[in-house]
Design an enzyme around this catalytic site. Structure first.
Site, PDB file in Angstrom:
ATOM      1  N   GLU A  31      -1.116  -7.572  -8.799  1.00  0.00           N
ATOM      2  CA  GLU A  31      -2.511  -7.292  -8.129  1.00  0.00           C
ATOM      3  C   GLU A  31      -3.611  -6.851  -9.154  1.00  0.00           C
ATOM      4  O   GLU A  31      -2.921  -6.389 -10.324  1.00  0.00           O
ATOM      5  CB  GLU A  31      -2.425  -5.968  -7.234  1.00  0.00           C
ATOM      6  CG  GLU A  31      -1.956  -4.725  -7.781  1.00  0.00           C
ATOM      7  CD  GLU A  31      -2.408  -3.546  -6.942  1.00  0.00           C
ATOM      8  OE1 GLU A  31      -3.515  -3.401  -6.775  1.00  0.00           O
ATOM      9  OE2 GLU A  31      -1.460  -2.705  -6.804  1.00  0.00           O
ATOM     10  N   LYS A  93     -13.531  -3.806  -4.959  1.00  0.00           N
ATOM     11  CA  LYS A  93     -12.401  -3.409  -4.536  1.00  0.00           C
ATOM     12  C   LYS A  93     -12.144  -4.466  -3.401  1.00  0.00           C
ATOM     13  O   LYS A  93     -12.639  -4.037  -1.983  1.00  0.00           O
ATOM     14  CB  LYS A  93     -11.819  -2.231  -4.376  1.00  0.00           C
ATOM     15  CG  LYS A  93     -10.566  -1.838  -3.513  1.00  0.00           C
ATOM     16  CD  LYS A  93     -10.309  -0.294  -3.288  1.00  0.00           C
ATOM     17  CE  LYS A  93      -9.059  -0.123  -2.420  1.00  0.00           C
ATOM     18  NZ  LYS A  93      -9.178   1.524  -2.281  1.00  0.00           N
ATOM     19  N   VAL A 113      -3.326  -4.493  -2.612  1.00  0.00           N
ATOM     20  CA  VAL A 113      -1.744  -4.901  -2.014  1.00  0.00           C
ATOM     21  C   VAL A 113      -1.880  -5.910  -1.183  1.00  0.00           C
ATOM     22  O   VAL A 113      -1.365  -7.096  -1.133  1.00  0.00           O
ATOM     23  CB  VAL A 113      -0.947  -3.606  -1.961  1.00  0.00           C
ATOM     24  CG1 VAL A 113       0.352  -4.207  -1.007  1.00  0.00           C
ATOM     25  CG2 VAL A 113      -0.683  -3.138  -3.127  1.00  0.00           C
ATOM     26  N   ASP A 145      -7.722   7.159   8.480  1.00  0.00           N
ATOM     27  CA  ASP A 145      -7.767   6.389   7.300  1.00  0.00           C
ATOM     28  C   ASP A 145      -6.013   5.991   7.047  1.00  0.00           C
ATOM     29  O   ASP A 145      -5.375   6.756   6.622  1.00  0.00           O
ATOM     30  CB  ASP A 145      -8.341   7.267   6.036  1.00  0.00           C
ATOM     31  CG  ASP A 145      -8.224   6.548   5.028  1.00  0.00           C
ATOM     32  OD1 ASP A 145      -7.624   5.347   4.916  1.00  0.00           O
ATOM     33  OD2 ASP A 145      -9.078   7.156   3.864  1.00  0.00           O
ATOM     34  N   SER A 147      -4.276   2.536   5.251  1.00  0.00           N
ATOM     35  CA  SER A 147      -4.436   1.456   4.444  1.00  0.00           C
ATOM     36  C   SER A 147      -4.189   0.254   5.285  1.00  0.00           C
ATOM     37  O   SER A 147      -3.047   0.169   5.830  1.00  0.00           O
ATOM     38  CB  SER A 147      -3.663   1.575   3.144  1.00  0.00           C
ATOM     39  OG  SER A 147      -3.699   0.614   2.387  1.00  0.00           O
ATOM     40  N   ALA A 148      -5.031  -0.812   4.791  1.00  0.00           N
ATOM     41  CA  ALA A 148      -4.754  -2.318   5.217  1.00  0.00           C
ATOM     42  C   ALA A 148      -3.466  -2.844   4.721  1.00  0.00           C
ATOM     43  O   ALA A 148      -2.810  -3.684   5.202  1.00  0.00           O
ATOM     44  CB  ALA A 148      -5.748  -3.075   5.282  1.00  0.00           C
ATOM     45  N   ASP A 149      -2.823  -2.344   3.552  1.00  0.00           N
ATOM     46  CA  ASP A 149      -1.558  -2.616   3.062  1.00  0.00           C
ATOM     47  C   ASP A 149      -0.702  -2.489   4.059  1.00  0.00           C
ATOM     48  O   ASP A 149       0.284  -3.302   4.115  1.00  0.00           O
ATOM     49  CB  ASP A 149      -1.346  -1.638   2.042  1.00  0.00           C
ATOM     50  CG  ASP A 149      -2.216  -1.817   0.648  1.00  0.00           C
ATOM     51  OD1 ASP A 149      -3.115  -2.604   0.767  1.00  0.00           O
ATOM     52  OD2 ASP A 149      -2.046  -1.058  -0.232  1.00  0.00           O
ATOM     53  N   LYS A 166       2.446   7.006  -3.066  1.00  0.00           N
ATOM     54  CA  LYS A 166       2.221   8.250  -3.766  1.00  0.00           C
ATOM     55  C   LYS A 166       1.867   9.439  -2.992  1.00  0.00           C
ATOM     56  O   LYS A 166       1.395   9.260  -1.531  1.00  0.00           O
ATOM     57  CB  LYS A 166       0.866   8.103  -4.470  1.00  0.00           C
ATOM     58  CG  LYS A 166       0.649   8.869  -5.442  1.00  0.00           C
ATOM     59  CD  LYS A 166      -0.805   8.577  -6.353  1.00  0.00           C
ATOM     60  CE  LYS A 166       0.067   7.332  -7.268  1.00  0.00           C
ATOM     61  NZ  LYS A 166      -1.187   6.667  -7.900  1.00  0.00           N
TER      62      LYS A 166
HETATM   63  N1  PSU Z   1      -1.900   3.453  -4.988  1.00  0.00           N
HETATM   64  C1  PSU Z   1      -1.610   3.650  -6.214  1.00  0.00           C
HETATM   65  N2  PSU Z   1      -2.140   2.709  -7.447  1.00  0.00           N
HETATM   66  C2  PSU Z   1      -2.972   1.769  -6.798  1.00  0.00           C
HETATM   67  C3  PSU Z   1      -3.349   1.772  -5.453  1.00  0.00           C
HETATM   68  C4  PSU Z   1      -2.618   2.451  -4.609  1.00  0.00           C
HETATM   69  O1  PSU Z   1      -0.705   4.328  -6.698  1.00  0.00           O
HETATM   70  O2  PSU Z   1      -3.696   1.235  -7.777  1.00  0.00           O
HETATM   71  C5  PSU Z   1      -4.502   0.737  -5.018  1.00  0.00           C
HETATM   72  C6  PSU Z   1      -3.545  -0.755  -4.540  1.00  0.00           C
HETATM   73  O3  PSU Z   1      -4.520  -1.608  -4.868  1.00  0.00           O
HETATM   74  C7  PSU Z   1      -3.640  -0.373  -3.078  1.00  0.00           C
HETATM   75  C8  PSU Z   1      -5.061   0.216  -2.915  1.00  0.00           C
HETATM   76  O4  PSU Z   1      -3.659  -1.641  -2.242  1.00  0.00           O
HETATM   77  O5  PSU Z   1      -5.144   1.093  -3.836  1.00  0.00           O
HETATM   78  C9  PSU Z   1      -5.124   0.778  -1.537  1.00  0.00           C
HETATM   79  O6  PSU Z   1      -6.262   1.371  -1.366  1.00  0.00           O
HETATM   80  P1  PSU Z   1      -6.638   1.794   0.139  1.00  0.00           P
HETATM   81  O7  PSU Z   1      -5.984   3.095   0.633  1.00  0.00           O
HETATM   82  O8  PSU Z   1      -8.242   1.838   0.194  1.00  0.00           O
HETATM   83  O9  PSU Z   1      -6.068   0.780   1.194  1.00  0.00           O
HETATM   84 MN    MN Z   2      -8.453   3.728   3.357  1.00  0.00          MN
END
Ligand code: PSU
Ligand code: MN
Length: 312
Positions: A31, A93, A113, A145, A147-149, A166
């Protein structure tokens, strides 16, 4: 169903990755949000090149994914990597919701991701290595909140190798969400969920695998059965690089307090917390982050080779 011909209008595959796809060689997707929003310059660029080197050394082809001038790129040039690394958080992003907007308007974007999985799947790459994924945030019961992941893992057929969610996240809620969505959570050589900086946590993974060969076979069975979605493969950080949970938890709590005081929300939450943790640990967390990503690249390459071997 994906229309492969239509997709070609928007996607450019590098010569190296195209050659590997044509020959059916193992490929590992990488990524780009980790480059722009996950680490500071210049370590972010150096780490991206190291990831590519480790993947090649382990017998696979690396494919860093990003959007450059509205073109979806699978396999970046060094100058494209350098651009994303220098621009850092000024680059968009890009998660699932943002892809069409960035492409339609000819913009640049670093893929998360979720969006990296989508693009890997478009071109037929099954294995993807990163550091950490997004998940259910602490306080999600009020902030919503998530994540879309996680949604992407539920529907897109790509296996994601990470070092565990994490601890900026709510680990038990993240596991519950993945269970609801039917996403298998694997521990490599462990029954406990690794937690990114720490090689272990109090929580159990769904299934443990000790060998890449048997894990590749499980992936084949899942997808041959038509069970849509990805698998979250958690590869613990090597012990010599880990940061003890007690130490990192204190840092994370400080970062969360600061974030709440500043009222940071949405897409900015994860990048803010990642940068704060690096600042508060005076760079120690960055070193751990780099080592665990490289470790994941090596395992993902091995897994990609095993999967190609089985498919023969
Ligand atoms: N967690 C990490 N390092 C990262 C990310 C998450 O430890 O770099 C990044 C990844 O690209 C992940 C994104 O897909 O943050 C998730 O962001 P959000 O929580 O806004 O979906
Ligand atoms: Mn988010």
């Amino acid at each position: 169903m994906l229309n492969k011909e239509l997709i070609k209008k928007y996607v450019t595959v590098s010569p190296e990755v195209k050659d590997a796809l044509d020959k059916g060689l193992p490929i590992v997707a990488l990524e780009s949000t980790i480059i722009s929003h996950g680490m500071p310059y210049p370590k972010n660029a150096q780490t991206a090149y190291e990831c590519e080197r480790v993947v090649r050394e382990n017998g696979a082809t690396p494919a860093i994914i990003a959007i450059i001038n509205g073109v979806i790129k699978v396999g970046l040039t060094d100058s494209e990597v350098d651009y994303l690394a220098r621009e850092g958080r000024r680059v968009a992003k890009v998660s699932r919701r943002d892809i069409a907007h960035i492409v339609a308007n000819g913009l640049n974007g670093a893929t998360t991701v979720a969006s990296t999985m989508i693009i890997a799947d478009m071109v037929g790459i099954k294995i993807f290595a990163t550091g950490g994924i997004g998940g259910v945030h602490r306080g999600a019961e009020t902030s919503f909140d998530i994540s879309a992941d996680l949604e992407e893992l539920a529907k897109t057929n790509v296996a994601v190798i990470c070092a565990g969610p994490k601890a900026i996240l709510d680990l038990p809620k993240t596991l519950e969400y993945l269970e609801t969505k039917g996403v298998d959570v694997i521990g490599i050589g462990t029954n406990k969920l690794p937690a990114f900086y720490s090689s272990t946590s109090a929580y159990d993974v769904a299934h443990r695998y000790d060998e890449a060969e048997s894990l590749a076979n499980m992936l084949r069975v899942k997808w041959e059965l038509g069970l849509q979605g990805g698998v979250l493969i958690n590869n613990p950080i090597p012990k010599q690089y880990e940061i003890k949970a007690e130490i990192i938890d204190e840092v994370i709590n400080k970062a969360l307090d600061e974030m709440n005081a500043l009222g940071i929300k949405g897409q900015d939450v994860t990048p803010f917390l990642l940068a704060k943790v690096v600042e508060l640990t005076k760079g120690d967390s960055l070193e751990a982050n780099i080592h665990l990503v490289l470790n994941n690249c090596a395992f993902a390459s091995h897994l990609a080779r095993c999967l190609k071997e089985i498919e023969k």
